[in-house]
Design an enzyme around this catalytic site. Structure first.
Site, short mmCIF file in Angstrom:
data_model
loop_
_atom_site.label_atom_id
_atom_site.label_comp_id
_atom_site.label_asym_id
_atom_site.label_seq_id
_atom_site.Cartn_x
_atom_site.Cartn_y
_atom_site.Cartn_z
N CYS A 2 0.86 -1.19 0.00
CA CYS A 2 0.00 0.00 0.00
C CYS A 2 0.89 1.24 0.00
CB CYS A 2 -0.84 0.05 1.26
SG CYS A 2 -1.79 -1.45 1.52
N ARG A 27 1.75 1.79 -5.88
CA ARG A 27 1.92 0.84 -4.77
C ARG A 27 0.66 0.06 -4.47
NH1 ARG A 27 6.44 1.75 -1.90
NH2 ARG A 27 5.55 0.59 -0.17
N TRP A 74 -3.54 -2.09 -1.51
CA TRP A 74 -3.38 -3.30 -2.32
C TRP A 74 -3.62 -4.42 -1.34
CZ3 TRP A 74 -3.61 -3.72 -7.20
CH2 TRP A 74 -3.14 -4.86 -7.84
N ASN A 100 0.87 0.35 5.99
CA ASN A 100 1.40 -0.49 4.91
C ASN A 100 2.23 -1.58 5.57
OD1 ASN A 100 2.51 -1.49 2.51
ND2 ASN A 100 4.25 -0.11 2.67
N GLY A 101 1.86 -2.84 5.34
CA GLY A 101 2.58 -3.96 5.96
C GLY A 101 1.60 -5.02 6.40
N GLU A 482 13.66 -11.08 -20.64
CA GLU A 482 13.18 -9.75 -20.27
C GLU A 482 12.16 -9.22 -21.29
OE1 GLU A 482 13.13 -8.06 -17.74
OE2 GLU A 482 12.85 -5.99 -18.33
N LYS A 486 8.33 -8.24 -20.39
CA LYS A 486 7.75 -6.92 -20.67
C LYS A 486 6.43 -7.08 -21.41
CE LYS A 486 9.43 -4.95 -18.49
NZ LYS A 486 10.50 -5.16 -17.60
N GLU A 489 3.62 -8.52 -19.06
CA GLU A 489 3.08 -7.71 -17.97
C GLU A 489 2.29 -6.49 -18.43
OE1 GLU A 489 7.39 -5.81 -16.56
OE2 GLU A 489 5.90 -6.27 -15.06
N HIS A 505 14.28 -28.47 -28.55
CA HIS A 505 13.96 -29.48 -27.54
C HIS A 505 12.51 -29.36 -27.06
CE1 HIS A 505 18.12 -30.73 -27.40
NE2 HIS A 505 18.46 -29.44 -27.34
N LYS A 605 4.14 -2.01 -8.20
CA LYS A 605 5.51 -1.62 -8.52
C LYS A 605 6.53 -2.33 -7.62
CE LYS A 605 8.81 0.64 -10.50
NZ LYS A 605 9.25 0.05 -11.78
O1 M6R Z 1 12.28 -3.38 -7.03
P1 M6R Z 1 12.84 -4.69 -7.49
O2 M6R Z 1 13.84 -4.54 -8.57
O3 M6R Z 1 13.37 -5.53 -6.36
O4 M6R Z 1 11.60 -5.46 -8.12
C1 M6R Z 1 11.73 -6.77 -8.60
C2 M6R Z 1 10.55 -7.15 -9.45
O5 M6R Z 1 9.36 -7.09 -8.71
C3 M6R Z 1 10.40 -6.23 -10.68
O6 M6R Z 1 11.57 -6.23 -11.46
C4 M6R Z 1 9.22 -6.71 -11.57
O7 M6R Z 1 9.51 -7.94 -12.14
C5 M6R Z 1 8.91 -5.66 -12.64
N1 M6R Z 1 7.49 -5.42 -12.69
C6 M6R Z 1 9.31 -6.09 -14.00
O8 M6R Z 1 9.02 -5.13 -14.97
#
Ligand code: M6R
Length: 610
Positions: A2, A27, A74, A100-101, A482, A486, A489, A505, A605
């Site tokens: 959050c 967040r 969240w 938050n927590g 990667e 991208k 997501e 394979h 995030k």
């Molecule tokens: O803040 P961090 O780099 O530790 O976050 C790790 C992952 O949660 C973050 O890279 C996530 O996979 C992204 N949404 C990817 O775009």
């Protein structure tokens, strides 16, 4: 996860809270709320949905008060309902709490409080905090009540607390969740992150675990849980508020992709002197230790984990140190064997990812030295690491990580040069070539961005596909992973990243005329020819080939349907360039599909809960 924000001021605070929450929405955005104290009375407004949706119903800006709290949620404990949205209040509706927590012992506390006659209206762990403070409010002194309540709570929290009986005081506390205090002019703030209050102040105090802050409009004092005052350093943050805004781009993700030349230049700034790499004081690791390292273990999640895979490649290839990369979420639950001559590196944009934090704590039990590669100054992971190298990407707001990734690669590259030089695994000429190579990267990135129209055309042609494959080898295999991440997501299209040679394979069975296959195939002496063979295999089965190739390559355009060119660079640096077309492709496809690009569904995030 959050976001929380709080303000105590001489003026009305609703707009500050509203603007802060809109910056914090990355967040969490399943529900949102605010509370204020006016004329000795606590007023709460909250609802389910994103900030703008709830605002349309309750008009947050109409609320008046010179002290208030805001929260974007969240959900973890309790479903997404209005009752479960924050702020939460006590029985007499005089104490307002945002959190938050996760309070791990909330069930026992709730049971105890119910027996004492407290009435609960939500399923959250947070509501317990409001009642627990009420229960401890013996002498009417809110600070004592909060302190006593905190001593009974187990788990993680960043807390903002208001009490109608002390209408000019804002209380904050932190344990294992991020929280900063902002020092303003006739106003003071608390927030989950710096950008959310940056338009009001750049003077920041980082609260530590087990600390509490008491803010009035004129002062901010910090205490430990025994009530002893602690003098804390006030940091001046040089990010400006504008950097946290979109600057005319349609989405933060696009803005952040386009910021990469600047972000890499900043990451290199002052760190390359003649033929040397120099890090700042917070790097903290001595030459003696760096020479003695026998093994490097990298811990990370998601995109940062992909950066780790490339780091592993660089460290082994150039600094000749055995390296391995672990998913932090897996590492934290196994008993890895780490010796004192191991260096553990945590890679994290936010510095708050719960799994990376827990994995790092697990590693520290072995007495190893730790280094954080991180973007957020003063974040939790940087504070428990022996050393830090900051990535200087600036605030990354889009959920999909872009500039944080390429700056992580730049830092890992610099760190590799430093090690290679100290350990004499490369000669002066090789070091010089590496330094010259990375110096060119900001300009070269700009020329990759200039290919954006070509990439947009591909997006227009293929945005309605259901699946796609991303293939690469060597240092560009993690780029395949990667690129696929991208696309998944932000567009919600299924994509898989694979080492190109592994395709035969299994995944080759998926290829038909409707399958787009992205090849990351820069020219190199290691695998280029093999990748050409892999491209032929896909072509023979009718797959739609989109390739990322080195400028001047004449072979690949003969085989691929579309070729995006990147400038010629050193092999280990090619991944910084080759990822950019894939970021843009994912962005344009998602935009064409009308996705909520900066806040994709089900994602947040920073993943600060397990
Ligand atoms: O803040 P961090 O780099 O530790 O976050 C790790 C992952 O949660 C973050 O890279 C996530 O996979 C992204 N949404 C990817 O775009």
């Amino acid at each position: 996860m959050c976001g929380i924000i709080g303000v105590v001021s001489a003026n009305n605070v609703s707009e500050t809270l509203f603007n802060g929450l809109s910056n914090l929405e990355y967040r969490g955005y399943d529900s949102v709320g605010m509370c204020f104290i006016k004329n000795g009375k606590l007023t709460v407004r909250k609802g389910v949905g994103k900030l703008e949706e709830v605002h349309r119903k309750v008009n947050f800006l109409k609320l008046k008060g010179s002290i208030g709290l805001g929260h974007c949620r969240w959900s973890t404990h309790g479903g997404v309902t209005e009752n479960n949205a924050h702020p939460h209040v006590d029985c007499r509706k005089r104490i307002g709490v945002v959190h938050n927590g996760i309070i791990e012992n909330y069930s026992e506390l709730k049971e105890m409080l119910i027996k004492k006659g407290h009435r609960f209206y939500s399923q959250t762990d947070t509501e317990v905090i409001a009642h627990l403070i009420e229960d401890n409010l013996k002498n009417g002194k809110i600070e004592d009540a909060v302190r006593n309540a905190l001593k009974k709570m187990e788990g993680s929290y960043a807390l903002g607390i208001l009490f109608a009986g002390s209408p000019g005081k804002l209380i904050a506390a932190r344990n294992e969740s991020p929280l900063v205090v902002g020092i303003g002019d006739n106003e003071n703030f608390i927030a989950s992150d710096v950008p959310s209050i940056l338009s009001r102040t750049n003077k920041i105090i980082y609260l530590e675990d087990g600390e509490m802050a008491v803010l009035t409009k004129n002062e901010a004092k910090t205490f430990d849980l025994d009530g002893k005052e602690k003098k804390k350093k006030v940091h001046e943050i040089n990010w400006n508020a504008e950097a946290a805004q979109k600057s005319g781009y349609k989405h933060f993700m696009l803005k952040e992709i386009y910021e990469q030349p600047r972000a890499i230049a900043d990451t290199l700034n002052g760190r390359l002197e003649n033929n040397h790499v120099v890090f700042e004081e917070e790097f903290g690791l001595t030459d003696g230790f760096l020479k003695s390292i026998k093994r490097i273990v990298i811990l990370a999640c998601g995109t940062s984990w992909h950066a780790g895979l490339i780091g592993e490649f660089m460290l082994e290839e150039l600094a000749k140190i055995p390296a391995e990369v672990e998913y932090a979420s897996e590492f934290r639950y196994r008993h890895a064997l780490l010796g004192k001559d191991t260096l553990v590196i945590a890679i994290t944009q936010s510095g708050e990812t719960a799994d990376t934090m827990a994995a790092l704590k697990e590693a520290k039990k072995y007495g190893v030295k730790t280094l954080a590669v991180c973007n957020v100054i003063g974040s939790s992971i940087t504070r428990i690491s022996d050393g830090v190298i900051y990535t200087r990407a600036g605030p990354e707001i889009g959920v999909a990580s872009t500039k944080a990734f390429t700056t992580q690669l730049a830092v890992l590259y610099l760190f590799t040069i430093l090690l290679a030089k100290l350990r004499k695994t490369l000669n002066e000429k090789q070091i010089k070539d590496m330094i010259n190579g990375i110096r060119k990267i900001p300009l070269q990135l700009q020329s990759v961005l200039d290919e954006d129209n070509e990439i947009l055309k591909c997006a227009e042609l293929y945005y309605n596909k259901q699946n796609s494959l991303y293939l690469g080898r060597g240092v560009n295999f993690p780029i395949a992973l990667e690129g696929a991440l991208k696309l998944k997501e932000v567009s919600y299209i299924h994509a898989e990243g694979y080492p190109a040679a592994e395709m035969k394979h299994g995944p080759i069975a998926l290829i038909d005329k409707s399958m787009p296959v992205m090849f990351i195939a820069p020219h190199d002496i290691f695998t280029y020819k093999k990748v050409l063979g892999n491209i032929e295999e896909v072509k023979a089965r009718g797959g739609i080939i989109i390739a990322v190739a080195t400028a001047g390559d004449t072979e690949i355009p003969k085989k691929a349907k579309h070729t995006i060119f990147i400038p010629k660079t050193l092999y280990t640096l090619s991944s910084i360039l080759s990822v950019v077309p894939l970021q843009l492709l994912a962005y344009h496809i998602a935009d064409r599909l009308g996705r909520d690009i900066d806040k994709p569904r089900n994602l947040a995030k920073s993943v600060v809960v397990e």
